[in-house]
Design an enzyme around this catalytic site. Structure first.
Site, PDB file in Angstrom:
ATOM      1  N   GLY A 171       0.815  -1.214   0.000  1.00 22.95           N
ATOM      2  CA  GLY A 171       0.000   0.000   0.000  1.00 22.95           C
ATOM      3  C   GLY A 171       0.843   1.254   0.000  1.00 22.95           C
ATOM      4  N   ALA A 172       1.883   1.252  -0.831  1.00 16.56           N
ATOM      5  CA  ALA A 172       2.889   2.322  -0.749  1.00 16.56           C
ATOM      6  C   ALA A 172       2.731   3.417  -1.791  1.00 16.56           C
ATOM      7  CB  ALA A 172       4.284   1.713  -0.862  1.00 16.56           C
ATOM      8  N   ASN A 173       1.657   3.397  -2.555  1.00 20.53           N
ATOM      9  CA  ASN A 173       1.544   4.393  -3.625  1.00 20.53           C
ATOM     10  C   ASN A 173       0.991   5.740  -3.149  1.00 20.53           C
ATOM     11  OD1 ASN A 173      -0.908   2.410  -3.778  1.00 20.53           O
ATOM     12  ND2 ASN A 173      -1.699   4.377  -4.527  1.00 20.53           N
ATOM     13  N   ILE A 197       0.557   7.391   4.036  1.00 17.30           N
ATOM     14  CA  ILE A 197       1.611   6.980   4.969  1.00 17.30           C
ATOM     15  C   ILE A 197       2.605   6.039   4.306  1.00 17.30           C
ATOM     16  CG2 ILE A 197       2.078   5.780   7.144  1.00 17.30           C
ATOM     17  CD1 ILE A 197      -0.658   6.777   8.146  1.00 17.30           C
ATOM     18  N   GLY A 198       2.097   5.145   3.451  1.00 13.28           N
ATOM     19  CA  GLY A 198       2.992   4.208   2.776  1.00 13.28           C
ATOM     20  C   GLY A 198       4.005   4.905   1.896  1.00 13.28           C
ATOM     21  N   SER A 200      -3.360   0.284  14.580  1.00 13.34           N
ATOM     22  CA  SER A 200      -4.058   1.507  14.997  1.00 13.34           C
ATOM     23  C   SER A 200      -4.220   1.465  16.507  1.00 13.34           C
ATOM     24  CB  SER A 200      -5.436   1.569  14.339  1.00 13.34           C
ATOM     25  OG  SER A 200      -6.229   2.572  14.941  1.00 13.34           O
ATOM     26  N   TYR A 230     -13.284  -2.597  11.826  1.00 15.76           N
ATOM     27  CA  TYR A 230     -11.911  -2.099  11.816  1.00 15.76           C
ATOM     28  C   TYR A 230     -11.200  -2.400  13.134  1.00 15.76           C
ATOM     29  CZ  TYR A 230      -8.011   1.152  11.249  1.00 15.76           C
ATOM     30  OH  TYR A 230      -6.762   1.705  11.141  1.00 15.76           O
TER      31      TYR A 230
END
Length: 245
Positions: free
Chosen positions: A8-10, A13-14, A140, A163
């Site tokens: 999820g780096a695109n 935070i990623g 979280s 969540y």
């Protein structure tokens, strides 16, 4: 040069985690479900002079995609020093315990919990080749059962059932994973990036992506004397940086 894979780096935070690790001399593989968006992120980094980055296509919800990502990464490096399990979703809103369906829970767990397990197990062989492997599970503060049982806690009313449950499960997995790897030089930790202003929460958070990523990077770059099997959260205790489970 040390290597890191961030799921999820695109964006958010990623992406900022990738930026900060690049500045520390790491070679960063940006895991992205959407290759085009991943390439845009890499172009953004390279425009800043941060050239040691490339995209790895990976959808943590898809076992075949995770396996393919492992095969691709294996052609690029024989050693993975850091795995940052960052990909996550909030899920449908609202999330009352009696309103959210079992399918709503399953959808969130697929990414936030099962996706982490699938990815970790797929890349563990490359991590074991590192002299100082690190695994960071981005969790979280809402995953703390202790805090969720305390009416005085500032986030006590935020009981998003899907969540919260997924992050509590992720925290439990982090504990068992750290234990199973205790005889090896791994540092395995869960990190609360804080209530950060991102697309994830419609930018309602008070924290910045820079500060959030710095928390992740700190755990990703722990020295040999660093802790393992911990739940790091500067929001709860800035002095120790550790949250109750």
């Amino acid at each position: 040069m040390k290597t890191v894979l961030i799921t999820g780096a695109n964006k958010s935070i990623g992406l900022e985690t990738a930026r900060q690790l690049l500045k520390q001399g790491y070679y960063v593989y940006l895991g992205s479900r959407d290759v085009a968006k991943g390439e845009e992120a890499v172009s953004e980094l390279k425009a800043e002079g941060l050239t040691n980055a490339e995209v790895i296509e990976i959808d943590v919800n898809n076992a075949a995609s995770v396996k393919a990502a492992r095969e691709v990464l294996g052609t690029k490096t024989k050693v993975l020093d850091v795995l940052v399990n960052n990909a996550g979703i909030l899920g449908v809103q609202p999330q009352g315990s009696l309103q959210a369906t079992a399918n709503d829970f399953k959808e969130v767990f697929e990414t936030n919990f099962f996706g982490v397990i699938e990815t970790t197990q797929a890349f563990i062989d490359l991590l074991k080749q590192s002299a100082a492997p690190r695994i960071v599970n981005v969790t979280s503060g809402l995953g703390s059962l202790t805090l969720h049982s305390d009416p005085t806690w500032k986030y006590y009313p935020y009981k998003a059932a899907c969540y919260v449950s997924s992050k509590a499960a992720l925290n439990a997995y982090t504990i068992t994973l750290a234990y199973d790897l205790r005889e090896l030089p791994f540092k395995v930790n869960a990190v609360d990036p804080g209530y950060t202003a991102t697309d994830f929460n419609n930018h309602s958070g008070s924290g910045t992506v820079e500060d959030a990523a710095a928390r992740v990077v700190k755990a990703a770059t722990l020295g040999a004397d660093g802790l393992t099997g911990q739940f790091f959260s500067d929001d709860y205790d800035p002095e120790t940086g550790i949250s109750p489970w």
